[in-house]
Design an enzyme around this catalytic site. Structure first.
Site, mmCIF file in Angstrom:
data_model
loop_
_atom_site.group_PDB
_atom_site.id
_atom_site.type_symbol
_atom_site.label_atom_id
_atom_site.label_comp_id
_atom_site.label_asym_id
_atom_site.label_seq_id
_atom_site.Cartn_x
_atom_site.Cartn_y
_atom_site.Cartn_z
ATOM 1 N N GLU A 210 0.667 -1.309 0.063
ATOM 2 C CA GLU A 210 -0.091 0.188 0.035
ATOM 3 C C GLU A 210 0.690 1.319 -0.075
ATOM 4 O OE1 GLU A 210 -3.769 1.998 2.302
ATOM 5 O OE2 GLU A 210 -3.310 0.080 2.904
ATOM 6 N N LYS A 226 -8.669 -1.361 1.026
ATOM 7 C CA LYS A 226 -9.681 -1.826 1.946
ATOM 8 C C LYS A 226 -10.578 -2.784 1.114
ATOM 9 C CE LYS A 226 -9.527 -0.034 5.903
ATOM 10 N NZ LYS A 226 -9.003 -1.016 6.677
#
Length: 399
Positions: A210, A226
């Site tokens: 990420e 997410k």
């Protein structure tokens, strides 16, 4: 105590420079020029300390809109930058109260590197049988984790928060050299920010997919993740069809848009990609790309204050979520849920330290968790956290 200055050969591990997102063509020929280590007990603003230290050692990042200067013969190549979750919370105006499970680790590290003869060699494979990793001791039981999920759902029902990210910790004793184990993390599939950062008595290994923040050609980029499912055809279809995962994801995308807007040129924030499904190890994860033009005069310190801690590992609203995290998580987040990467003139590339492990003199530490919304199922959240940490623990064990 804060340490400033290069480490000597007696304390700096003799390894190739392996900071996440460091230039691949430079790693074998970098030598350490100077180092800053800071802990919250030292006082001061970690973002300002990092920016000032970099400028003092030939890496001025006071204005990220300025063109990168040409490398001179004495110019630094760049620097590894690490901020703990505690440092990120402090930048948001919150002082975490949970005890740190690995207090040997600093809260801010900046290591400036020169081009030159580093005289370092790759980490040798340890003799067979020298590495032993004991059983993992969790900081909370599955029942306690599930109860914390239910507490977040109750807070959502009261209107206190919309979403809170809960993170669990585990530690395992070891014997032998932990660096080869931590180095294995960078080879995990999807580890965009794979690498290792070391210091005197500690080391951090990262396999993060990420992007917390990237600055390239005058543009800010963040890539929040997410939504998780097993990396099967059925898992991919389920992730794409899940209203709960999409709602959780979009909530964080909106939070990241707001964070970038604080330091972006007016009206320039945009979502370039929404809910793309990508693979990390044996998991599908949903990722979006949010970008914006850098505001005039934006420096590294103000950028860090705007985006730390990352919204995908806190929740929304961010300050209310941080208060819940402090109340519900039994130990601090340490090296996880912070930032780790590389900065240079004209370039910032920091990963969010999910899928991250750390070593102190006695134990290895891992962390994993997930975002909790009203539709979360407590037992499913516990299982998801276990699925995220399993590849990290397997790599550390040598499997």
């Amino acid at each position: 105590m804060r340490k400033i200055g290069p480490y000597g050969v007696e304390t700096l591990p003799q390894v190739l420079v392996d900071a996440p997102s460091a230039p691949a063509g430079c790693r074998a020929g970098l030598s350490e020029r100077a180092r800053l280590q800071w802990r919250r007990a030292d006082g001061g603003d970690p973002a300002a300390l990092a920016e000032d230290f970099l400028a003092a050692h030939g890496l001025p990042l006071h204005d990220l809109t300025r063109p990168a200067p040409a490398h001179g013969g004495s110019a630094a190549c760049g620097a590894a930058v690490y901020l703990s979750a505690t440092a990120g919370a402090l930048l948001a105006g919150v002082t975490p109260g949970a005890p740190d499970p690995a207090p040997a680790l600093p809260d801010l590290v900046v290591v400036v590197y020169d081009h030159g003869d580093a005289r370092r060699t790759p980490i040798p494979a340890p003799p067979r049988g020298d590495w032993w990793l004991g059983p993992w001791a969790e900081s909370w039981t599955p029942g306690q984790h599930a109860a914390a999920v239910d507490a977040v759902r109750a807070a959502i029902g009261r209107g206190d928060v919309y979403q809170t990210n809960l993170v669990g910790h585990a530690a395992a004793r070891y014997t032998g050299d932990p660096l080869p184990a931590l180095t294995r993390l960078r080879a995990l599939p999807g580890a965009r920010y794979g690498g290792v950062l070391t210091g005197d008595g500690w080391a951090i290994g990262c396999a993060s997919p990420e992007t917390l923040v990237e600055v390239t050609d005058g543009r800010l980029i963040t890539r929040p993740i997410k939504g998780t499912r097993p990396a099967t055809a059925a898992g991919r279809a389920e992730l794409l069809a899940s209203a709960k995962e999409r709602a959780e994801h979009i909530m964080i995308v909106d939070l990241e848009r707001n964070d970038l807007a604080r330091v972006a040129a007016t009206g320039s924030v945009r979502v370039d990609e929404l809910f793309a499904v990508r693979q990390w190890c044996q998991l599908w994860q949903a990722e979006s790309t949010v970008s914006a033009a850098v505001a005039d005069g934006l420096g590294l310190a103000d950028l860090l204050r705007a985006i730390c801690p990352g919204g995908s590992v806190t929740g929304a609203p961010k300050l209310a979520a941080l208060a819940q995290i402090d109340a519900l998580e039994p130990v601090g987040r340490g090296a996880s849920m912070g930032a780790l990467g590389w900065v240079a003139p004209g370039r910032v590339d920091l990963g969010l330290t999910i899928r991250t492990a750390a070593a102190d003199g006695e134990k290895l530490h891992t962390w994993a968790g997930g975002g909790i919304t009203w539709d979360s199922d407590a037992h499913a959240e516990v299982a998801e956290a276990a699925a995220k940490t399993a590849p990290v623990r397997a790599a550390l064990a040598g499997r």
